[in-house]
Enzyme design. Sequence first.
Site, short mmCIF file in Angstrom:
data_model
loop_
_atom_site.label_atom_id
_atom_site.label_comp_id
_atom_site.label_asym_id
_atom_site.label_seq_id
_atom_site.Cartn_x
_atom_site.Cartn_y
_atom_site.Cartn_z
N TYR A 1 0.81 -1.22 0.00
CA TYR A 1 0.00 0.00 0.00
C TYR A 1 0.85 1.27 0.00
O TYR A 1 0.35 2.36 -0.24
CB TYR A 1 -0.88 0.00 1.25
CG TYR A 1 -2.33 0.30 1.02
CD1 TYR A 1 -3.23 -0.72 0.72
CD2 TYR A 1 -2.83 1.59 1.14
CE1 TYR A 1 -4.57 -0.45 0.54
CE2 TYR A 1 -4.17 1.86 0.96
CZ TYR A 1 -5.03 0.84 0.66
OH TYR A 1 -6.36 1.10 0.48
N LYS B 1 -0.63 -13.25 5.93
CA LYS B 1 -0.53 -14.31 4.91
C LYS B 1 0.91 -14.82 4.93
O LYS B 1 1.61 -14.88 3.90
CB LYS B 1 -0.94 -13.72 3.55
CG LYS B 1 -1.05 -14.73 2.44
CD LYS B 1 -2.26 -15.63 2.55
CE LYS B 1 -2.24 -16.69 1.45
NZ LYS B 1 -3.26 -17.72 1.64
N ASP C 1 -6.74 -15.34 4.36
CA ASP C 1 -7.87 -15.85 3.58
C ASP C 1 -8.86 -16.59 4.48
O ASP C 1 -10.08 -16.41 4.40
CB ASP C 1 -7.41 -16.71 2.39
CG ASP C 1 -6.33 -17.73 2.74
OD1 ASP C 1 -5.85 -17.71 3.88
OD2 ASP C 1 -5.98 -18.54 1.86
N ASP D 1 -7.40 -3.16 4.71
CA ASP D 1 -8.31 -2.48 3.78
C ASP D 1 -9.43 -3.45 3.37
O ASP D 1 -10.63 -3.12 3.44
CB ASP D 1 -7.51 -2.02 2.56
CG ASP D 1 -8.28 -1.09 1.66
OD1 ASP D 1 -9.28 -0.50 2.10
OD2 ASP D 1 -7.89 -0.93 0.48
O1 LIG Z 1 -7.02 6.14 -0.82
C1 LIG Z 1 -7.86 5.54 -1.48
O2 LIG Z 1 -8.26 5.96 -2.56
C2 LIG Z 1 -8.46 4.28 -0.95
C3 LIG Z 1 -8.23 4.10 0.51
C4 LIG Z 1 -9.06 3.04 1.10
O3 LIG Z 1 -9.76 2.29 0.46
C5 LIG Z 1 -9.05 2.90 2.56
O4 LIG Z 1 -8.21 3.47 3.23
O5 LIG Z 1 -9.89 2.14 3.08
MG LIG Z 2 -10.81 0.84 1.71
#
Ligand SMILES: O=C(O)CCC(=O)C(=O)O
Ligand SMILES: [Mg+2]
Length: 418
Positions: A161, A231, A284, A308
């Site tokens: 991320y 994972k 998972d 997320d």
């Molecule tokens: O920054 C984004 O566009 C997505 C972030 C996201 O989905 C979240 O932090 O839950």
């Molecule tokens: Mg999100």
Amino acid sequence: MDYLKISVPAGDKITVNADKTLNVPARPIIPYIMGDGIGIDITPVMINVVNAAVSKAYQDARSIAWMEIYAGEKATSLYGKDTWLPDETLTAFNDFLIGIKGPLTTPVSGGIRSLNVALRQALDLYVCQRPIRWFKGVPSPVRNPEDVDMVVYRENSEDIYAGIEWEAGSDKAKKIINFLKKEMGVTRIRFDENCGIGIKPVSEQGTKRLVRQALRYCIDHDRRSLTLVHKGNIMKFTEGAFKTWGYEVAQQEFGATLWQGGPWFSVTNPKTQKEIIIKDVIADAMLQQVLLRPSEYDVIATLNLNGDYLSDALAAEVGGIGIAPGANLSDTVAIFEATHGTAPKYAGQNKVNPGSIILSAEMMLRHMGWTEAADLIIKGITGAIAAKTVTYDFERLMEGAECLNCSAFGDAIIGHMS
Ligand SMILES: O=C(O)CCC(=O)C(=O)O
Ligand SMILES: [Mg+2]
Ligand SMILES: NC(=O)C1=CN([C@@H]2O[C@H](COP(=O)(O)OP(=O)(O)OC[C@H]3O[C@@H](n4cnc5c(N)ncnc54)[C@H](OP(=O)(O)O)[C@@H]3O)[C@@H](O)[C@H]2O)C=CC1
């Protein structure tokens, strides 16, 4: 501090003591970002609801001085077309310590991959805290939604991320692939001529500070267990290391010992003398566990991408992302935010559920110690849902409910505070 575009209202700053406790004045200045897309629908409703709760709880003794600051599309119209996240927005969050934001569109072009990620990284908001709870009457796909009561601690600064990646076919991707093949002995890149490359950094410090906060939360809030979700069977030195470092911090800093001979651990909560179980589950499997056996899960610590996915999946068990709140936390700064995105197809229609940002504001009030106002928000939402006066997302799944628009749902929440 002189700001370029931000008008500072009459009020006082929240400050922090050496021991990290907050001094919250009677009229704190709270910066907020309206947000893109449905931000213009939900954020004003949130402000109305919070003002009503504060006024009802404290009459004239307390109030919030809202200070608009800018990011996303609104920032580009004020500061110039490439300025998505102005420096003074970051300065304002650092200066005023507590703020709230609507969702932000990810720019289609330009250097910033995601404004949300950029904001979290710039302010080192390393904890993403997302509580998931069910309100009676909310439609849910699980048999016993009252069992869904979890708090996700998502690592917010690392992992895939962090956005370190190179496009397939680019010189940089080719350079990395060559390096991996020639210098690192990598032989397993399939289709190496046309392959994008992403890097997944996961550190001991990053993991330990996240798991430390999750365990402190368990202790302070009398929670039963902490589950490390990873994972690690596949990604051994990133996700697997997350698990190892997570258990390490529990043992080294909280005195955790093997539980019933292992492999899980437990620690005695020094505040309640109850046992907190520290366990781990592979990601998972976790996604099916939380659907089938939600009562077995409580506080969850996980990496950025897993968090997320997991937080949206859990939100679906309690009504959807329209009602799922969240906070991004550093050791000093706290930014509360709707966990959903900008839902562009609904923007400006006064239609969507403002519950996510309102419950994020409820978390903010609790963080400030304004618990009476926070309790009134919970009372208002509970009442509005029990009366079956809800927005479209709930109404389409509920028998006999009345469909309210976004602002009318805010009014219903206020109405049920009494
Ligand atoms: O920054 C984004 O566009 C997505 C972030 C996201 O989905 C979240 O932090 O839950
Ligand atoms: Mg999100
Ligand atoms: N923290 C942030 O600022 C985030 C920003 N984003 C950004 O938002 C943009 C759009 O992302 P997208 O993937 O479409 O995800 P969104 O969360 O914006 O929307 C997906 C769907 O979720 C439902 N939904 C979202 N918000 C609400 C709400 N308040 N009330 C009721 N239902 C809601 C809607 O479902 P339905 O169609 O069934 O009604 C909507 O179509 C992207 O640019 C993305 O990067 C995404 C996530 C977080």
